[in-house]
Design a protein around this motif. Structure first.
Motif, short mmCIF file in Angstrom:
data_model
loop_
_atom_site.label_atom_id
_atom_site.label_comp_id
_atom_site.label_asym_id
_atom_site.label_seq_id
_atom_site.Cartn_x
_atom_site.Cartn_y
_atom_site.Cartn_z
N GLU A 116 0.84 -1.20 0.00
CA GLU A 116 0.00 0.00 0.00
C GLU A 116 0.87 1.25 0.00
N ALA A 117 0.45 2.30 -0.68
CA ALA A 117 1.11 3.60 -0.62
C ALA A 117 0.34 4.51 0.33
N TYR A 118 1.07 5.44 0.96
CA TYR A 118 0.45 6.33 1.95
C TYR A 118 0.79 7.77 1.59
N ASP A 136 3.22 7.89 -3.67
CA ASP A 136 3.58 6.58 -4.20
C ASP A 136 4.91 6.08 -3.66
N ASN A 137 5.84 7.02 -3.38
CA ASN A 137 7.16 6.59 -2.91
C ASN A 137 7.25 6.48 -1.39
N ASN A 147 5.70 3.84 0.90
CA ASN A 147 4.89 2.64 0.69
C ASN A 147 5.39 1.47 1.52
N SER A 148 4.67 0.37 1.43
CA SER A 148 5.03 -0.85 2.16
C SER A 148 5.51 -1.94 1.18
N ASN A 149 6.11 -1.53 0.07
CA ASN A 149 6.69 -2.50 -0.87
C ASN A 149 7.80 -3.31 -0.22
N PHE A 170 5.35 1.84 6.62
CA PHE A 170 5.59 2.48 5.32
C PHE A 170 7.01 3.04 5.31
N VAL A 226 -1.86 9.97 -3.26
CA VAL A 226 -2.60 8.71 -3.26
C VAL A 226 -4.01 9.01 -2.76
#
Length: 400
Positions: free
Chosen positions: A235-237, A240-241, A243-245, A317, A387
């Motif tokens: 998810e992004a918060y 976009d950069n 995030n929880s990638n 995040f 977002v």
């Protein structure tokens, strides 16, 4: 060897002393999470009976003013007292901290306690709207099989609760919330409990069992061709950069391994600060910024901090603020939608995957920032950067 053991013993003694001091100031030392809960038990003349209760959720075991009450005991500390509105099944099926808040709000006006404001005034100042029904009638709905209940959590900022029977609304309550409002605690109490918890985590022995690789499937991953690795989108918060990638390489023909590689310092840092997939012994020196210009520094394993946040329902995040060959500065947000707060951390680190130069990660943490205030901490994003989707959670209990 003796010197190291001596130093470790001194650190353990010092940490124990500080933990005891925080426990005494937080209200937990007398068996209650907050001063408010302790005062409620005294007003009810049930303090000894409550302190004798074992860990667990006790629904309807005690009564007050002819109505059942709910008492929650966790790790030997009473964390909730209120009129029973939700059954044991409700709490086990889909617990929300809203349950505790509304049960407590219903009980307090009935107690012989000295208060600076009456409940109506307090609800008004907190922005709580009762569009149908009243607090006093909610305990009457306890364990009624023909009553339906719906609870909507709107982006961690506001709860909307509706009780109904045969499509007729019985009660309708909208409640903006913060962590302190949900639990009846002050900011100072929250901070002291947090620091005590972190210091307890610091004294725990290293335990590799907390690390657990997550099985990912190829169709969940996005290939990042410039560097030939894979991204598990999270998810992004707000941006976009942020995030929880998480980031992976191919371990063999079928399995993927989380990146922890000197050649990928940012991806490695993201993986170890947002998950427990990569076994590591990285230390975190964290300065907790507190109310009234105070601060406390805690040293603990990074993995213990991440586990503490995850166990308490936080979604992490990660975002990079700046990066050079020697130092990375990143933003970590630990967001808890159900509890309405974010822990905001600014972390500085070298290349954590390079053991030859690894140092302790340093962090500055602002705890328990209301989610409703987070947007004010960022510069206004452009339409393309922002977002727009926000999480909304729903709980429904239908009539039997």
């Amino acid at each position: 060897m003796k010197k190291n053991l001596y130093n470790h013993t001194l650190r353990a003694i010092a940490t124990t002393i500080v933990i005891c001091c925080f426990a005494l100031s937080s209200g937990a030392a007398d068996g209650f999470r907050s001063v408010l809960l302790s005062d409620m038990a005294v007003a009810m003349k049930m303090r000894p009976r409550m302190l004798a209760m074992k860990n667990g959720t006790h629904v309807g075991e005690l009564t007050y003013a002819g109505l059942p009450i709910t008492v929650v005991v966790k790790d030997g500390t009473i964390t909730h007292i209120g009129f029973s509105i939700f059954t044991s099944d409700h709490r086990q099926y889909a617990y929300s901290p809203f349950f505790d808040a509304i049960e407590r709000f219903c009980l307090i006006p009935k107690l012989p306690m000295k208060r600076d404001k009456n409940m109506d005034r307090e609800l008004f100042e907190e922005g709580i709207h009762i569009d149908a029904g009243s607090l006093s009638m909610l305990p009457e709905l306890y364990n009624k099989p023909d009553v339906e209940f719906s609870l909507y959590n709107e982006d961690g900022k506001k709860y909307h609760a509706v009780w109904s029977r045969d499509n007729n609304t019985l009660a309708d309550i909208t409640m903006p919330f913060t962590y302190g409002l949900l639990h009846g605690t002050s900011m100072e109490e929250n901070e002291n409990i947090l620091i005590s918890d972190l210091m307890n985590a610091a004294t725990k022995e290293p335990d590799n069992s907390i690390f657990a690789p997550v099985k990912v499937n190829r169709d969940e991953l996005i290939t990042y061709f410039p560097y030939s690795y894979y991204i598990l989108p999270g998810e992004a918060y707000y941006f976009d950069n942020l995030n929880s990638n998480r980031y992976y390489t191919i371990a063999d023909s079928t399995d993927f391994a989380p990146i922890f590689d000197v050649n990928y310092p940012l991806e490695s840092l993201a993986n170890v600060t947002t998950s427990l997939e990569v076994p590591n012994d990285i230390m975190l020196k964290i300065k907790v910024i507190q109310y009234n210009y105070r601060n406390t520094t805690v040293d603990l394993p990074l993995a213990h901090f991440v586990k503490y946040c995850l166990d308490n329902g936080c979604t992490p995040f990660f975002g990079v603020l700046s990066n050079t060959t020697d130092k990375t500065v990143c933003q970590i947000i630990m967001r808890n939608i159900d509890e309405g707060y974010c822990h905001l951390l600014k972390i500085e680190s070298g290349n954590i995957a390079d053991e030859s130069i690894r140092t302790t990660i340093s962090a500055r943490m602002n705890p328990y920032i209301p989610i409703s205030k987070i947007s004010a901490l960022f510069a206004d994003p452009t339409e393309s950067e922002q977002v727009k989707d926000r999480p909304t959670r729903t709980i429904k209990f239908k009539k039997k």
